[in-house]
Scaffold this active site. Structure first.
Site, PDB file in Angstrom:
ATOM      1  N   SER A 141       0.840  -1.199   0.000  1.00 54.88           N
ATOM      2  CA  SER A 141       0.000   0.000   0.000  1.00 54.88           C
ATOM      3  C   SER A 141       0.874   1.246   0.000  1.00 54.88           C
ATOM      4  O   SER A 141       1.991   1.232   0.513  1.00 54.88           O
ATOM      5  CB  SER A 141      -0.888   0.019   1.249  1.00 54.88           C
ATOM      6  N   TYR A 154      -1.003  -0.585   9.907  1.00 58.27           N
ATOM      7  CA  TYR A 154      -1.216  -0.973   8.508  1.00 58.27           C
ATOM      8  C   TYR A 154       0.029  -0.678   7.666  1.00 58.27           C
ATOM      9  O   TYR A 154       0.471  -1.505   6.861  1.00 58.27           O
ATOM     10  CB  TYR A 154      -2.418  -0.197   7.985  1.00 58.27           C
ATOM     11  N   LYS A 158       2.345  -3.348   5.664  1.00 54.87           N
ATOM     12  CA  LYS A 158       2.435  -3.255   4.206  1.00 54.87           C
ATOM     13  C   LYS A 158       3.872  -3.051   3.741  1.00 54.87           C
ATOM     14  O   LYS A 158       4.261  -3.561   2.679  1.00 54.87           O
ATOM     15  CB  LYS A 158       1.541  -2.113   3.705  1.00 54.87           C
TER      16      LYS A 158
END
Length: 291
Positions: A141, A154, A158
């Site tokens: 991401s 997150y 990622k």
């Protein structure tokens, strides 16, 4: 045209959103699909694929459960005899600023995104090595590549997937295993409330899936970070500047700050072929003969 007939693919988190779009496109191109998800969405996607004349099986369970993942892979091999493609798409969000984030939510996001992808990749790695062919896609991401407020967990997961991809692409090359990352921009359930409706409408998941199709094809590159969204495609790179060499340790920190613009100068920066390239560059600048 990319033809996936005879190829067997596993797509995780494929009960909706991006995973569903990926699975449907791969099935349209002839792949036999294992559709993984935690809920009833997996069966619904399988029904769609089978109704359209494809072949698909549901695997309901969490990629964070290594035992479940191993059973999913074994069942696939028993049913279809091989696994050619793995798309690690499963993921969750637990967004909060780092100061307010519980470490349990940090661990959970890492467990699903990073360890989930590692579990799935580990389970298919030996079958792919044995057959001399494999295509693996990690879903990274821009939050990991560049950071986003409120997504420390997150982003860490990622970016961890990028490091995993970098090493597995090196280790898998001689076995015909190509490993790449996809950084999607798509209007999925995880994005609801984060962007205005008109922007989400332009970020339909099916506009990302062609990047996956390219990355799982026989002609796929390896060790790429492909960004995709709204019908656009880009490549992200982790580069190294040529920097400077400071021989005097007593003032190295002060000189580093004073000459920061030289260190940051991106003219002639490059993408290292492996991690050891950093130390090789540094030793050469120190005057030693290094590879």
């Amino acid at each position: 045209m990319i033809d996936l007939k005879g190829r067997v693919a596993i797509v995780t988190g494929a009960g909706g959103g991006l995973g569903r779009a990926h699975a449907l496109l791969l099935a349209q191109r002839g792949a036999q699909l294992v559709v993984n998800d935690l809920g009833p969405g997996a069966a619904q996607v399988v029904a769609e694929i089978n109704a359209a004349g494809g072949q698909a099986r549901a695997a309901v369970g969490s990629v964070a459960d290594a035992g479940f993942v191993q059973r999913m892979v074994e069942d696939t091999l028993q049913a279809w005899g091989r696994i050619d493609i793995l798309v690690n798409n499963a993921g969750i969000l637990r967004d909060k600023s780092f100061a307010k984030m519980e470490l349990d939510d940090f661990r959970l996001v890492l467990e699903v995104h990073l360890m989930g992808a590692a579990n799935c990749t580990r389970a298919v790695w030996e079958p792919m090595r044995s057959q001399g062919y494999g295509r693996i896609v990690m879903t990274t991401s821009s939050s990991g590549l560049y950071g986003n407020f409120g997504q420390a967990n997150y982003a860490a997961a990622k970016m961890g997937l990028v490091g995993l991809m970098q090493t597995l692409a090196i280790e898998g090359e001689k076995y015909g295993i190509h490993v790449n990352c996809l950084a999607p921009s798509a209007s999925t359930q995880m994005m609801e409330g984060l962007l205005p409706a008109e922007q989400l409408d332009l970020l339909r998941p099916e506009l990302v899936s062609p990047a996956v199709l390219a990355l799982v094809s026989e002609q796929a590159p390896t060790r790429a970070i492909v960004c995709a969204g709204a019908g656009s495609f880009e490549l992200a790179h982790i580069t190294l500047t040529h920097g400077i060499h400071l021989a005097d340790r007593s003032t190295a920190a002060e000189n580093l700050l004073e000459r920061w613009s030289e260190v940051a100068d991106r003219r002639n920066d490059y993408v290292p072929a492996q991690g050891f390239d950093q130390s090789g560059l540094e030793l050469r600048k120190a005057g030693l003969d290094a590879p």
